[in-house]
Design a protein around this motif. Structure first.
Motif, PDB file in Angstrom:
ATOM      1  N   ALA A   1     -19.366  19.300  22.756  1.00  0.00           N
ATOM      2  CA  ALA A   1     -20.358  20.536  23.537  1.00  0.00           C
ATOM      3  C   ALA A   1     -20.761  21.569  22.227  1.00  0.00           C
ATOM      4  N   PRO A   2     -21.783  22.371  22.816  1.00  0.00           N
ATOM      5  CA  PRO A   2     -22.172  23.150  21.900  1.00  0.00           C
ATOM      6  C   PRO A   2     -20.943  24.113  21.216  1.00  0.00           C
ATOM      7  N   ALA A   3     -20.944  24.561  20.036  1.00  0.00           N
ATOM      8  CA  ALA A   3     -19.791  25.611  19.508  1.00  0.00           C
ATOM      9  C   ALA A   3     -19.379  26.487  20.728  1.00  0.00           C
ATOM     10  N   ILE A   4     -18.174  26.699  20.997  1.00  0.00           N
ATOM     11  CA  ILE A   4     -17.873  27.942  21.594  1.00  0.00           C
ATOM     12  C   ILE A   4     -17.233  29.137  20.873  1.00  0.00           C
ATOM     13  N   PRO A   5     -17.717  30.374  21.176  1.00  0.00           N
ATOM     14  CA  PRO A   5     -17.599  31.427  20.239  1.00  0.00           C
ATOM     15  C   PRO A   5     -16.027  31.789  20.117  1.00  0.00           C
ATOM     16  N   GLY A   6     -15.799  31.804  18.852  1.00  0.00           N
ATOM     17  CA  GLY A   6     -14.471  32.149  18.597  1.00  0.00           C
ATOM     18  C   GLY A   6     -13.341  31.137  18.411  1.00  0.00           C
ATOM     19  N   LEU A   7     -14.098  29.850  18.443  1.00  0.00           N
ATOM     20  CA  LEU A   7     -13.373  28.431  18.285  1.00  0.00           C
ATOM     21  C   LEU A   7     -13.852  27.491  17.232  1.00  0.00           C
ATOM     22  N   SER A   8     -13.130  27.261  16.196  1.00  0.00           N
ATOM     23  CA  SER A   8     -13.592  26.363  15.275  1.00  0.00           C
ATOM     24  C   SER A   8     -14.035  24.764  15.916  1.00  0.00           C
ATOM     25  N   THR A   9     -14.854  24.139  15.286  1.00  0.00           N
ATOM     26  CA  THR A   9     -15.013  22.659  15.647  1.00  0.00           C
ATOM     27  C   THR A   9     -13.914  22.018  15.839  1.00  0.00           C
ATOM     28  N   ALA A  10     -12.931  21.969  14.836  1.00  0.00           N
ATOM     29  CA  ALA A  10     -11.635  21.358  14.820  1.00  0.00           C
ATOM     30  C   ALA A  10     -10.655  21.739  16.245  1.00  0.00           C
ATOM     31  N   GLY A  11     -10.949  23.082  16.412  1.00  0.00           N
ATOM     32  CA  GLY A  11     -10.128  23.656  17.375  1.00  0.00           C
ATOM     33  C   GLY A  11     -10.594  23.227  18.743  1.00  0.00           C
ATOM     34  N   GLN A  12     -11.819  22.923  18.993  1.00  0.00           N
ATOM     35  CA  GLN A  12     -12.509  22.803  20.066  1.00  0.00           C
ATOM     36  C   GLN A  12     -12.034  21.247  20.331  1.00  0.00           C
ATOM     37  N   ARG A  13     -12.212  20.461  19.542  1.00  0.00           N
ATOM     38  CA  ARG A  13     -12.067  19.079  19.571  1.00  0.00           C
ATOM     39  C   ARG A  13     -10.649  18.601  19.906  1.00  0.00           C
ATOM     40  N   VAL A  14      -9.437  19.503  19.216  1.00  0.00           N
ATOM     41  CA  VAL A  14      -7.896  19.285  19.626  1.00  0.00           C
ATOM     42  C   VAL A  14      -8.002  19.886  20.895  1.00  0.00           C
ATOM     43  N   LEU A  15      -8.463  20.826  21.483  1.00  0.00           N
ATOM     44  CA  LEU A  15      -8.428  21.270  22.797  1.00  0.00           C
ATOM     45  C   LEU A  15      -8.827  20.143  23.792  1.00  0.00           C
ATOM     46  N   ALA A  16      -9.951  19.463  23.274  1.00  0.00           N
ATOM     47  CA  ALA A  16     -10.634  18.238  24.179  1.00  0.00           C
ATOM     48  C   ALA A  16      -9.405  17.310  24.209  1.00  0.00           C
ATOM     49  N   VAL A  17      -8.815  16.923  23.244  1.00  0.00           N
ATOM     50  CA  VAL A  17      -7.548  15.847  23.164  1.00  0.00           C
ATOM     51  C   VAL A  17      -6.542  16.439  23.923  1.00  0.00           C
ATOM     52  N   LEU A  18      -6.189  17.506  24.049  1.00  0.00           N
ATOM     53  CA  LEU A  18      -5.275  17.929  24.996  1.00  0.00           C
ATOM     54  C   LEU A  18      -5.641  18.007  26.395  1.00  0.00           C
ATOM     55  N   LEU A  19      -6.966  18.362  26.852  1.00  0.00           N
ATOM     56  CA  LEU A  19      -7.330  17.992  28.214  1.00  0.00           C
ATOM     57  C   LEU A  19      -7.139  16.521  28.376  1.00  0.00           C
ATOM     58  N   PHE A  20      -7.515  15.686  27.545  1.00  0.00           N
ATOM     59  CA  PHE A  20      -7.357  14.200  27.904  1.00  0.00           C
ATOM     60  C   PHE A  20      -6.112  13.761  28.099  1.00  0.00           C
TER      61      PHE A  20
ATOM     62  N   GLY B   1     -10.982  14.447  11.866  1.00  0.00           N
ATOM     63  CA  GLY B   1     -11.453  13.930  10.372  1.00  0.00           C
ATOM     64  C   GLY B   1     -13.031  14.084  10.465  1.00  0.00           C
ATOM     65  N   PHE B   2     -13.530  14.106  11.554  1.00  0.00           N
ATOM     66  CA  PHE B   2     -15.250  14.318  11.441  1.00  0.00           C
ATOM     67  C   PHE B   2     -15.579  15.479  11.999  1.00  0.00           C
ATOM     68  N   ALA B   3     -14.666  16.436  11.690  1.00  0.00           N
ATOM     69  CA  ALA B   3     -14.933  18.071  11.984  1.00  0.00           C
ATOM     70  C   ALA B   3     -14.768  18.642  10.581  1.00  0.00           C
ATOM     71  N   PRO B   4     -15.652  19.903  10.543  1.00  0.00           N
ATOM     72  CA  PRO B   4     -15.689  20.543   9.308  1.00  0.00           C
ATOM     73  C   PRO B   4     -14.314  20.929   8.890  1.00  0.00           C
ATOM     74  N   VAL B   5     -13.886  21.189   7.589  1.00  0.00           N
ATOM     75  CA  VAL B   5     -12.461  21.512   7.166  1.00  0.00           C
ATOM     76  C   VAL B   5     -12.099  23.018   7.875  1.00  0.00           C
ATOM     77  N   LYS B   6     -13.396  23.985   7.824  1.00  0.00           N
ATOM     78  CA  LYS B   6     -13.098  25.329   8.349  1.00  0.00           C
ATOM     79  C   LYS B   6     -14.356  25.743   9.113  1.00  0.00           C
ATOM     80  N   GLY B   7     -14.160  26.545  10.229  1.00  0.00           N
ATOM     81  CA  GLY B   7     -15.338  26.901  11.203  1.00  0.00           C
ATOM     82  C   GLY B   7     -15.962  25.997  11.783  1.00  0.00           C
ATOM     83  N   ASN B   8     -17.431  26.087  11.745  1.00  0.00           N
ATOM     84  CA  ASN B   8     -18.043  25.133  12.506  1.00  0.00           C
ATOM     85  C   ASN B   8     -19.177  24.382  11.644  1.00  0.00           C
ATOM     86  N   GLU B   9     -19.158  24.585  10.221  1.00  0.00           N
ATOM     87  CA  GLU B   9     -20.146  23.958   9.475  1.00  0.00           C
ATOM     88  C   GLU B   9     -19.489  23.729   7.872  1.00  0.00           C
TER      89      GLU B   9
END
Length: 490
Positions: A28-47, A75-83
């Motif tokens: 999904a589009p980037a969530i304010p205040g959440l890194s790409t990696a963080g967003q994807r870890v949350l996605a795994v948590l939901l699953f 692995g396919f997320a930026p090291v930090k942030g969203n870019e």
């Protein structure tokens, strides 16, 4: 809660739902205040939560899925942030497997081996029958004996499920030896006693239940504070003992049994003890090993060897030539490898929730939205505890519940940036709350083991579980305002 006997199409539907929600959030589009990696870890948590609640796949399979998705998504997320540059799957593997080199995982894995070893010797049966023989065969005394046995075995069998698997056949054996109808009030309540007291007993000892080392590990990694075996015992065991005593009065006063004393009970117990024969060499060896293990745990502040290392050497002595009581082949099939796998994956998920900032973000939008951070400490504890009790009803595994709840609480505490808060104590209180699953058999595997004997129905457990929860919460908050403040936990 999903029916364990749901059809294959129903399970497939839940898997599809879980995958769609996970992929939808992950990309999904980037969530304010959440890194790409963080967003994807949350996605795994939901699953993971969907799989745990629906039981569409087994817990070991869900663990493998968690590890695999964490590797790919992070692995396919930026090291930090969203870019920026991607982390890469090679570097994501150690993160996804971090739970398997975690001190909490070590204690649980070693504990399951220790439990398998003691079950191999049969010492637990001798302890149980001896204690019950000592307290006598009056009905109330037998319940007191079962509670005492459970509390003693907490030191010897560091697994709630393993304790239930140990005590359930002992309880059924007593029912058969006493020639009591297994659908009688006495028989039903004896198995309900096993289902509930095995949970309560886990609170008091660091090695007594899976949530405890998980909480201690998160405290060590995120709050930079070590909780020793002795400290956990000082903070937790008095509460555990008072709760256990209260539970004894609940289960013996709420019910009206068919008899005040089991007919022919003393003779049946004497025969059962006689049939065990004299203490074997294996029982003597493992008794000595456990004495030194418990002493090692209790005196950690003096020798500075942590509880995890003591547990590892305890297992070594149990399996080694000459000092050992079994070979690896003897006990390997008695170890719950699914729990070990789920535990490691759950800790990895929790660690990545914290390191990616996802736990802090999740805490802000959940507990923070309720205004918990602005509440007085006592009210804050009440609200967090209430939220955990509600969430706990959705989980059939205490390990899964811990993996989802404890990192969120730690993340919330960190987000407040308030050094005056007793963060370690509040994390421990949140861990205690995870144990409160006394209503339904499906909320814990230890209760399901007892329920599988077909001695009691769900309504029977609810009838005892409601007053147990209410009284347990009263004791909990009395300790919040008294003992836990006196010993410096809060």
């Amino acid at each position: 809660m999903a029916d364990k006997k749901s059809s294959a199409p129903g399970k497939i539907l839940w898997i599809i739902i879980g995958l769609v929600i996970m992929l939808g959030l992950a990309f999904a589009p980037a969530i304010p205040g959440l890194s790409t990696a963080g967003q994807r870890v949350l996605a795994v948590l939901l699953f993971a939560v969907i799989m745990w609640v629906s039981e569409a796949v087994s817990y070991p399979v869900s663990a493998i899925a968690i590890i695999g998705f964490l590797i790919m998504f992070v692995g396919f997320a930026p090291v930090k942030g969203n870019e920026g540059a991607l982390l890469g799957t090679g570097k994501a593997i150690p993160l996804a497997l971090s739970g398997f080199i975690n001190s909490g995982w070590v204690l649980v894995a070693a504990g399951l081996f220790m439990a398998a070893c003691i079950l191999h010797t049969g010492l637990e049966k001798r302890i149980a029958l001896t204690i019950i023989n000592m307290v006598g065969t009056k009905t109330n005394n037998i319940f007191a004996g079962m509670i005492m046995v459970t509390l003693v075995l907490t030191f010897l069998i560091p697994s709630i499920t393993a304790r239930s698997a140990t005590l359930t056949p002992i309880a059924m054996g007593l029912i058969a030896a006493f020639n009591v109808d297994k659908r009688s009030v006495f028989a039903r309540q004896l198995l309900i006693c096993v289902a509930i007291i095995t949970s309560i007993s886990g609170i008091g000892v660091l090695s007594g239940g899976a949530p405890n080392p998980v909480a201690a590990a998160f405290v060590a990694n995120s709050l930079k504070t070590t909780i020793s075996w002795g400290q956990w015992f000082l903070y937790s065991e008095p509460f555990c003992l008072v709760f256990s005593l209260a539970f004894y009065f609940i289960i013996t006063r709420v019910n009206k049994f068919e008899f005040d004393e089991v007919p022919g009970g003393k003779a049946a117990l004497s025969k059962a003890l006689h049939d065990l024969g004299s203490m074997s060499d294996k029982e003597k060896k493992i008794s000595v090993i456990f004495v030194f293990t418990i002493l090692g745990w209790a005196t950690e502040s003096f020798h500075h060897v942590d509880a995890n290392t003591v547990a590892i050497f305890s297992v070594l002595f149990m399996l080694a030539p000459y000092t050992g009581i079994a070979t690896f082949k003897d006990v390997v099939n008695k170890v719950d490898w699914g729990t070990i796998l789920l535990f490691g994956a759950g800790i990895s998920l929790g660690e990545m929730l914290l390191s990616s900032g996802a736990a802090v973000w999740l805490a802000k939008v959940s507990l923070g939205a309720l205004g918990v951070g602005n509440m007085p400490l006592s009210l804050m504890i009440i609200v967090i505890t209430a939220c955990i009790l509600i969430l706990r009803l959705a989980f059939a595994s205490i390990t899964a519940a811990t993996a989802a709840v404890v990192p969120t609480v730690v993340g919330f505490l960190l987000s407040l940036n308030n050094p005056s808060l007793p963060m370690v104590g509040m994390t421990m209180l949140s861990t205690y709350a995870v144990y409160y699953a006394f209503f339904l058999p499906v909320n814990s595997p230890q209760a399901m083991i007892a329920y599988a004997t077909d001695t009691f129905e769900t309504k029977d457990m609810i009838r005892i579980g409601i007053p147990t929860t209410i009284v347990g919460l009263i004791i909990f908050f009395v300790f919040v305002f008294t003992y836990w403040q006196w010993v410096g936990m809060l």
